[in-house]
Design a protein around this motif. Structure first.
Motif, PDB file in Angstrom:
ATOM      1  N   VAL A   1     -53.467  12.267  44.181  1.00  0.00           N
ATOM      2  CA  VAL A   1     -53.305  13.417  43.293  1.00  0.00           C
ATOM      3  C   VAL A   1     -51.882  13.473  42.739  1.00  0.00           C
ATOM      4  N   ILE A   2     -50.902  13.187  43.579  1.00  0.00           N
ATOM      5  CA  ILE A   2     -49.505  13.193  43.121  1.00  0.00           C
ATOM      6  C   ILE A   2     -49.302  12.132  42.046  1.00  0.00           C
ATOM      7  N   MET A   3     -49.818  10.936  42.280  1.00  0.00           N
ATOM      8  CA  MET A   3     -49.678   9.857  41.300  1.00  0.00           C
ATOM      9  C   MET A   3     -50.404  10.205  39.998  1.00  0.00           C
ATOM     10  N   GLY A   4     -51.599  10.768  40.109  1.00  0.00           N
ATOM     11  CA  GLY A   4     -52.337  11.184  38.923  1.00  0.00           C
ATOM     12  C   GLY A   4     -51.587  12.266  38.152  1.00  0.00           C
ATOM     13  N   GLY A   5     -50.989  13.225  38.867  1.00  0.00           N
ATOM     14  CA  GLY A   5     -50.211  14.272  38.218  1.00  0.00           C
ATOM     15  C   GLY A   5     -49.001  13.726  37.483  1.00  0.00           C
ATOM     16  N   LEU A   6     -48.316  12.761  38.079  1.00  0.00           N
ATOM     17  CA  LEU A   6     -47.158  12.142  37.432  1.00  0.00           C
ATOM     18  C   LEU A   6     -47.567  11.425  36.139  1.00  0.00           C
ATOM     19  N   ILE A   7     -48.711  10.759  36.174  1.00  0.00           N
ATOM     20  CA  ILE A   7     -49.214  10.086  34.964  1.00  0.00           C
ATOM     21  C   ILE A   7     -49.470  11.114  33.865  1.00  0.00           C
ATOM     22  N   GLN A   8     -50.048  12.262  34.236  1.00  0.00           N
ATOM     23  CA  GLN A   8     -50.324  13.308  33.253  1.00  0.00           C
ATOM     24  C   GLN A   8     -49.038  13.886  32.668  1.00  0.00           C
ATOM     25  N   ILE A   9     -48.011  14.033  33.500  1.00  0.00           N
ATOM     26  CA  ILE A   9     -46.721  14.540  33.015  1.00  0.00           C
ATOM     27  C   ILE A   9     -46.116  13.556  32.015  1.00  0.00           C
TER      28      ILE A   9
END
Length: 499
Positions: free
Chosen positions: A107-115
């Protein structure tokens, strides 16, 4: 002398948070819309937690975090964001294969990609999604929402069917006589009260998962951050990022159309990443826009500002903590009935009318139907949209490849020939251009006029080189004229260097 007061805007699309806070009527409407939305979120979020393989409480708390975060940071007011089924679908396989401890880093990695996606401005790519795909997305969503509620009604007892009929009557008919109070909220209160006061035992929210009071603590990393963990989480992280972005941005566009107001797609993208990271640390599961609940908020609740989603997040927080036992008593049939009405309102019925289908090009109708079919078959809106976009691109390339025309004009003395080329030159049309010339019978002086054409890629330059080479084999000299500055510079830079 009395101070002038700010009037409520005549056009609802002009309503702002400032207007809401100064108007008791608007504030009441926004808060009531938020209450209905929070109640509509509960059964869906709980069912999605089963798909993802996590505790229902985890999904509910993550939904609170997402709803509150996006209410403040998001780029689309009144759009509801929570733990969504599409994200649960991509998280589930990883959880079942490796365990729940890998959810947080994914989830953290996915959130960083979205940012990164948001700050890079890549949300502009949404303009390339055709209208036929958007309509297919909306229609498929209506079908999925409707049939997800059917098990709560079909095959149930006569009592459940009766409560379902009462729900539909209140939701559909009450707005005709009373518009100050949202009809779904009235339906939830009335049906729940009837079931409790008369002592009827019907399936309720508590049957979907444990409704324990209180909040969980912060989630901690339980796996080492190394190459092995990265190999496990990166496919899921990419799926979380792009599935979430696609659904949120499509839903934002839909709300834009409903409310006639613009939204900040770029802001929505990075805000979703921030929300997912926070939800990961305090809940453990990601999410995105919930189109069904957004329709409840915007259409049934007539919400227009961030106040409604902020109210939804606060109410959901209260329900998850202090009022969990009351929430558990709400019959599932009343929530299912509300969502079925939402599903019917979600479908674009105009797109399915025979008159519309008759006027619409067959290719666009086919794209729309395929988007619906793939989405319903896979249960994944992102896959359906992706297939629809790819098909639309292929059909567009096929159509435009045949718009190239080359008009042949032979001089009076027969010693020169000119070809006037019309249409865009790109990889799809360049091969077709090669077939428009009479290489063996043309005179030795050939002029190709590209005034009405433009060069868009290296394939077009290679095609022009091939045409020139073919004429040279027959002893003819070719001259290209009429190129605009951009096409001329592009041609000069690549011609003769493409092998």
């Amino acid at each position: 002398m009395s101070q002038p007061t700010e009037r409520t805007p005549a056009v609802e699309s002009d309503i702002t948070v400032g207007h809401v806070l100064r108007s008791p009527a608007l504030l009441t409407r926004e808060c009531l819309a938020g209450i209905i939305t929070a109640l509509a979120l509960i059964p869906e979020v709980i069912s999605f937690s089963v798909i993802a393989g996590v505790d229902p409480k985890v999904s509910l708390v993550a939904s609170v975090v997402l709803c509150l975060t996006l209410s403040i940071l998001g780029g689309r007011p009144a759009m509801v964001t929570a733990a969504a089924g599409s994200v649960a679908l991509v998280i589930g396989p990883m959880v079942h294969a490796h365990g729940v401890e890998y959810i947080l880093p994914a989830v953290i990695m996915g959130g960083l990609i979205q940012i990164i996606f948001g700050f890079a401005g890549l949300s502009r790519m949404m303009r390339y999604i055709p209208r036929s795909v958007m309509i297919g997305f909306v229609n498929a969503l209506g079908i999925l929402i409707f049939f997800a509620q059917v098990p709560h009604v079909w095959g149930q007892s006569t009592l459940v069917c009766g409560l379902f009929a009462v729900t539909l009557a209140i939701v559909v008919l009450l707005p005709k006589v009373l518009k100050s109070v949202p009809s779904p909220l009235v339906a939830i209160v009335v049906v729940t009260a009837v079931a409790l006061l008369l002592g009827y035992r019907v399936p309720n929210v508590g049957d979907e998962g444990p409704m324990t009071a209180g909040l969980p603590g912060f989630t901690t990393l339980l796996v080492p951050i190394n190459l092995q963990t990265l190999q496990i989480i990166w496919p899921t992280a990419l799926s979380i990022a792009f599935v979430g972005l696609m659904e949120s941005l499509l839903t934002a566009k839909l709300v834009d159309d409903i409310t006639d107001t613009p939204s900040g797609k770029r802001r929505e993208s990075w805000a979703l990443g921030v929300g997912n990271i926070l939800a990961g640390f305090y809940g453990g599961i990601a999410g995105c826009a919930m189109i069904g609940q957004t329709i409840v908020n915007v259409e049934l609740g007539r919400a227009r500002t961030r106040v409604s989603t902020l109210a939804a997040g606060i109410v959901l927080l209260l329900l998850v903590t202090g009022l969990s036992q009351i929430m558990a008593q709400i019959p599932m049939v009343v929530l299912a009935g509300i969502m079925m009405v939402v599903a019917v309102k979600t479908v674009n019925w105009h797109s399915l009318q025979p008159a519309t289908l008759k006027r619409m090009p067959w290719s666009e109708t086919f794209v729309m139907l395929l988007t619906v079919a793939v989405t319903v078959w896979t249960g994944n809106l992102a896959i359906g949209v992706l297939v629809g976009v790819i098909l639309a691109m292929m059909l567009f390339a096929r159509r435009i490849a045949h718009v190239i025309h080359a008009e042949r004009q032979l001089s009076d003395d027969g010693k020169q020939v000119s070809y006037i080329v019309r249409g865009p030159l790109f990889f799809g049309s360049s091969n077709d251009l090669f077939e428009h010339f009479n290489y063996g019978h043309d005179p030795k002086t050939v002029t190709i006029d590209l005034t009405h054409a433009q060069i868009w890629d290296a394939s077009s330059v290679a095609a022009l080189d091939a045409i020139e080479y073919r004429y040279q084999r027959h002893g003819a000299i070719v001259t290209f004229v009429g190129l605009d500055n951009r096409s001329s510079d592009f041609h000069e830079r690549l011609t003769g260097n493409l092998g």
